[in-house]
Motif scaffolding. Structure first.
Motif, PDB file in Angstrom:
ATOM      1  N   UNK A  17       0.826  -1.214   0.000  1.00 47.08           N
ATOM      2  CA  UNK A  17       0.000   0.000   0.000  1.00 47.08           C
ATOM      3  C   UNK A  17       0.861   1.265   0.000  1.00 47.08           C
ATOM      4  N   UNK A  18       1.951   1.250   0.749  1.00 47.08           N
ATOM      5  CA  UNK A  18       2.842   2.410   0.828  1.00 47.08           C
ATOM      6  C   UNK A  18       3.375   2.789  -0.552  1.00 47.08           C
ATOM      7  N   UNK A  19       3.932   1.809  -1.263  1.00 43.81           N
ATOM      8  CA  UNK A  19       4.531   2.124  -2.565  1.00 43.81           C
ATOM      9  C   UNK A  19       3.488   2.234  -3.667  1.00 43.81           C
ATOM     10  N   UNK A  20       2.422   1.483  -3.582  1.00 43.19           N
ATOM     11  CA  UNK A  20       1.386   1.596  -4.597  1.00 43.19           C
ATOM     12  C   UNK A  20       0.751   2.982  -4.571  1.00 43.19           C
ATOM     13  N   UNK A  21       0.624   3.573  -3.383  1.00 41.02           N
ATOM     14  CA  UNK A  21       0.063   4.925  -3.274  1.00 41.02           C
ATOM     15  C   UNK A  21       0.963   5.971  -3.933  1.00 41.02           C
ATOM     16  N   UNK A  22       2.247   5.675  -4.054  1.00 42.66           N
ATOM     17  CA  UNK A  22       3.184   6.609  -4.686  1.00 42.66           C
ATOM     18  C   UNK A  22       3.225   6.475  -6.198  1.00 42.66           C
ATOM     19  N   UNK A  23       2.784   5.345  -6.717  1.00 47.11           N
ATOM     20  CA  UNK A  23       2.835   5.108  -8.159  1.00 47.11           C
ATOM     21  C   UNK A  23       1.798   5.942  -8.886  1.00 47.11           C
ATOM     22  N   UNK A  24       2.158   6.422 -10.083  1.00 45.75           N
ATOM     23  CA  UNK A  24       1.243   7.164 -10.932  1.00 45.75           C
ATOM     24  C   UNK A  24       1.225   6.511 -12.296  1.00 45.75           C
ATOM     25  N   UNK A  25       0.169   5.863 -12.668  1.00 49.68           N
ATOM     26  CA  UNK A  25      -1.009   5.521 -11.871  1.00 49.68           C
ATOM     27  C   UNK A  25      -0.703   4.343 -10.951  1.00 49.68           C
ATOM     28  N   UNK A  26      -1.471   4.202  -9.876  1.00 47.60           N
ATOM     29  CA  UNK A  26      -1.251   3.057  -8.991  1.00 47.60           C
ATOM     30  C   UNK A  26      -1.631   1.751  -9.687  1.00 47.60           C
ATOM     31  N   UNK A  79      10.575  -0.420 -18.564  1.00 51.95           N
ATOM     32  CA  UNK A  79       9.243   0.177 -18.417  1.00 51.95           C
ATOM     33  C   UNK A  79       8.977   1.195 -19.519  1.00 51.95           C
ATOM     34  N   UNK A  80       9.980   1.980 -19.835  1.00 49.61           N
ATOM     35  CA  UNK A  80       9.807   2.962 -20.896  1.00 49.61           C
ATOM     36  C   UNK A  80       9.530   2.264 -22.224  1.00 49.61           C
ATOM     37  N   UNK A  81      10.288   1.220 -22.512  1.00 57.61           N
ATOM     38  CA  UNK A  81      10.087   0.465 -23.757  1.00 57.61           C
ATOM     39  C   UNK A  81       8.701  -0.175 -23.797  1.00 57.61           C
ATOM     40  N   UNK A  82       8.289  -0.768 -22.659  1.00 53.49           N
ATOM     41  CA  UNK A  82       6.975  -1.409 -22.596  1.00 53.49           C
ATOM     42  C   UNK A  82       5.855  -0.381 -22.786  1.00 53.49           C
ATOM     43  N   UNK A  83       5.993   0.789 -22.170  1.00 58.30           N
ATOM     44  CA  UNK A  83       4.971   1.825 -22.315  1.00 58.30           C
ATOM     45  C   UNK A  83       4.873   2.310 -23.749  1.00 58.30           C
ATOM     46  N   UNK A  84       6.013   2.353 -24.446  1.00 64.63           N
ATOM     47  CA  UNK A  84       6.005   2.784 -25.846  1.00 64.63           C
ATOM     48  C   UNK A  84       5.318   1.766 -26.744  1.00 64.63           C
ATOM     49  N   UNK A  85       5.182   0.539 -26.271  1.00 64.55           N
ATOM     50  CA  UNK A  85       4.483  -0.490 -27.046  1.00 64.55           C
ATOM     51  C   UNK A  85       2.987  -0.182 -27.140  1.00 64.55           C
ATOM     52  N   UNK A  86       2.488   0.711 -26.299  1.00 64.17           N
ATOM     53  CA  UNK A  86       1.097   1.132 -26.367  1.00 64.17           C
ATOM     54  C   UNK A  86       0.101   0.151 -25.776  1.00 64.17           C
ATOM     55  N   UNK A  87       0.579  -0.805 -25.028  1.00 62.06           N
ATOM     56  CA  UNK A  87      -0.305  -1.772 -24.372  1.00 62.06           C
ATOM     57  C   UNK A  87      -0.292  -1.499 -22.875  1.00 62.06           C
ATOM     58  N   UNK A 134      11.693   3.025 -10.397  1.00 57.33           N
ATOM     59  CA  UNK A 134      11.872   3.221 -11.838  1.00 57.33           C
ATOM     60  C   UNK A 134      11.206   4.525 -12.289  1.00 57.33           C
ATOM     61  N   UNK A 135      10.024   4.831 -11.756  1.00 54.55           N
ATOM     62  CA  UNK A 135       9.377   6.098 -12.082  1.00 54.55           C
ATOM     63  C   UNK A 135      10.236   7.271 -11.624  1.00 54.55           C
ATOM     64  N   UNK A 136      10.816   7.154 -10.436  1.00 54.86           N
ATOM     65  CA  UNK A 136      11.669   8.225  -9.905  1.00 54.86           C
ATOM     66  C   UNK A 136      12.907   8.409 -10.786  1.00 54.86           C
ATOM     67  N   UNK A 137      13.504   7.318 -11.230  1.00 52.00           N
ATOM     68  CA  UNK A 137      14.674   7.391 -12.113  1.00 52.00           C
ATOM     69  C   UNK A 137      14.299   8.118 -13.399  1.00 52.00           C
ATOM     70  N   UNK A 138      13.178   7.736 -13.985  1.00 49.75           N
ATOM     71  CA  UNK A 138      12.763   8.334 -15.247  1.00 49.75           C
ATOM     72  C   UNK A 138      12.419   9.808 -15.098  1.00 49.75           C
ATOM     73  N   UNK A 142      15.303  12.419  -6.862  1.00 49.40           N
ATOM     74  CA  UNK A 142      16.440  11.901  -6.093  1.00 49.40           C
ATOM     75  C   UNK A 142      16.158  10.664  -5.231  1.00 49.40           C
ATOM     76  N   UNK A 143      14.975  10.077  -5.305  1.00 52.54           N
ATOM     77  CA  UNK A 143      14.692   8.871  -4.515  1.00 52.54           C
ATOM     78  C   UNK A 143      15.751   7.799  -4.759  1.00 52.54           C
ATOM     79  N   UNK A 144      16.093   7.584  -6.015  1.00 53.11           N
ATOM     80  CA  UNK A 144      17.118   6.589  -6.358  1.00 53.11           C
ATOM     81  C   UNK A 144      18.484   7.265  -6.358  1.00 53.11           C
TER      82      UNK A 144
END
Length: 149
Positions: A17-26, A79-87, A134-138, A142-144
């Motif tokens: 729940x802690x990390x899922x709440x930080x994800x956009x989108x969860x 994740x970036x590559x997968x998101x670019x796949x449009x699925x 991974x979202x923070x890196x992208x 500074x989380x990572x």
């Protein structure tokens, strides 16, 4: 995310729940009941339920001990590559007996959190944290701290 087992409240659920709440989108979590029977029967029954729960057009990533083991920057790139796949992405976490071969065959990627075996309820939280990282890196957040070992 499709995962075997119904998690009760406790530290594992809190971690997810802690990390899922930080994800956009969860992550949207779909829980599949644990099956009973021999190991092969459990994998088959859980596999059927997992496959039925997956969105038809999703890019499926199976969490598997023998899967690809990227570092955090590598996961961000994936994740970036997968998101670019449009699925839409669908992560799959099996139960104690692992994933049925039919689920592994449906997966376009197998991903591992390392060579150690993790309880499937902990994998939810660990995966959510790594996805947040991974979202923070992208985003250049500074989380990572890549300079740390």
């Amino acid at each position: 995310m499709v995962s075997v087992g119904r998690m009760k409240s406790g530290p594992e659920a809190d971690l997810f729940a802690l990390y899922n709440a930080r994800l956009r989108p969860p992550l949207v979590l779909r829980e599949i009941p644990e099956a009973r029977g021999s190991a092969a029967e459990v994998r088959r029954r859980e596999g059927e339920a997992i496959l039925a729960a997956l969105p038809p057009a999703a890019l499926v990533v199976a969490m598997d001990l023998g899967g690809h083991r990227p570092d955090s920057e590598g996961l961000a790139a994936l994740l970036e590559r997968w998101e670019q796949a449009g699925k839409g992405l669908a992560f799959v976490i099996g139960g104690a007996e692992g994933l049925d071969p039919a689920v592994q065959a449906r997966a376009e990627q197998r991903l591992s959190l390392g060579p150690m075996t993790w309880p499937h309820f902990l994998v939810r939280g660990l995966l959510a944290e790594q996805l947040y990282r991974a979202q923070a890196i992208r985003a250049g957040h500074p989380y990572h701290r890549s300079w740390r070992p």
